[in-house]
Design a protein around this motif. Structure first.
Motif, PDB file in Angstrom:
ATOM      1  N   LEU A 280       0.835  -1.211   0.000  1.00  0.00           N
ATOM      2  CA  LEU A 280       0.000   0.000   0.000  1.00  0.00           C
ATOM      3  C   LEU A 280       0.863   1.251   0.000  1.00  0.00           C
ATOM      4  CD1 LEU A 280      -2.839  -0.831   2.574  1.00  0.00           C
ATOM      5  CD2 LEU A 280      -3.091  -0.503   0.100  1.00  0.00           C
ATOM      6  N   SER A 281       1.998   1.188   0.648  1.00  0.00           N
ATOM      7  CA  SER A 281       2.880   2.357   0.742  1.00  0.00           C
ATOM      8  C   SER A 281       3.381   2.818  -0.625  1.00  0.00           C
ATOM      9  CB  SER A 281       4.066   2.057   1.657  1.00  0.00           C
ATOM     10  OG  SER A 281       4.875   1.046   1.088  1.00  0.00           O
ATOM     11  N   LYS A 282       3.279   1.972  -1.641  1.00  0.00           N
ATOM     12  CA  LYS A 282       3.733   2.310  -2.990  1.00  0.00           C
ATOM     13  C   LYS A 282       2.636   2.956  -3.834  1.00  0.00           C
ATOM     14  CE  LYS A 282       7.045  -1.434  -2.870  1.00  0.00           C
ATOM     15  NZ  LYS A 282       7.486  -2.702  -3.419  1.00  0.00           N
ATOM     16  N   ILE A 283       1.447   3.129  -3.246  1.00  0.00           N
ATOM     17  CA  ILE A 283       0.319   3.717  -3.985  1.00  0.00           C
ATOM     18  C   ILE A 283       0.028   5.102  -3.414  1.00  0.00           C
ATOM     19  CG2 ILE A 283      -2.128   3.493  -4.562  1.00  0.00           C
ATOM     20  CD1 ILE A 283      -1.758   0.446  -4.412  1.00  0.00           C
ATOM     21  N   GLU A 284       0.144   6.105  -4.252  1.00  0.00           N
ATOM     22  CA  GLU A 284      -0.154   7.477  -3.840  1.00  0.00           C
ATOM     23  C   GLU A 284      -1.667   7.712  -3.795  1.00  0.00           C
ATOM     24  OE1 GLU A 284       0.818  11.201  -2.494  1.00  0.00           O
ATOM     25  OE2 GLU A 284       2.208   9.557  -2.872  1.00  0.00           O
TER      26      GLU A 284
END
Length: 140
Positions: free
Chosen positions: A31-35
């Motif tokens: 999730l941390s890779k999705i803005e």
């Protein structure tokens, strides 16, 4: 666009409404890779469900159980589907009302839940066993 998918086994829980937000987040570090995007959580069962609701006051969970037990009671003599016990057909009815998935916006790499919102596993069986969910997140 990025798409991530992860299966998760939720340990067996008693009948009731259980917050699983932290388990979902831990299972999907991508999730941390999705803005900006969407995260869908889908339960692969017909006698349990998912919902998003109040995450602070535990009496909400008790009231949910009380309400759904009233509208889909056990031991109704008119149920035809009863081979797996008195909680079987009511569990299917409750799951149909609440649904098998939730969709949550993703913003800045995190689930964009409201301040008082959490993801619930709604366990409708007395002994439902482990529950499988599929988590899919996509976005930019």
């Amino acid at each position: 666009m990025k798409i991530f998918q992860q299966s998760l086994i939720l340990r067996q829980r008693s009948r009731g409404f259980h917050l699983i937000t932290s388990e979902i987040i831990q299972a999907m570090p991508q999730l941390s890779k999705i803005e900006t995007g969407i995260c869908q959580v889908f339960i692969q069962h017909t006698s349990a469900s998912l919902t998003v609701n109040e995450n602070a006051d535990p009496t909400v969970r008790k009231d949910f159980e009380m309400f759904f037990s009233k509208i889909a009671p056990e031991n109704d003599p008119k149920y035809l589907h009863d081979e797996e016990g008195p909680d079987d057909m009511p569990s299917h009815l409750k799951a149909a009302m609440l649904g098998c998935s939730v969709m949550i916006p993703v913003s800045d790499g995190r689930l964009a839940l409201g301040l008082w919102q959490g993801i619930y596993l709604c366990e409708h069986r007395n002994y439902g066993g482990d529950r499988s969910v599929m988590i899919t997140a996509w976005g930019e």
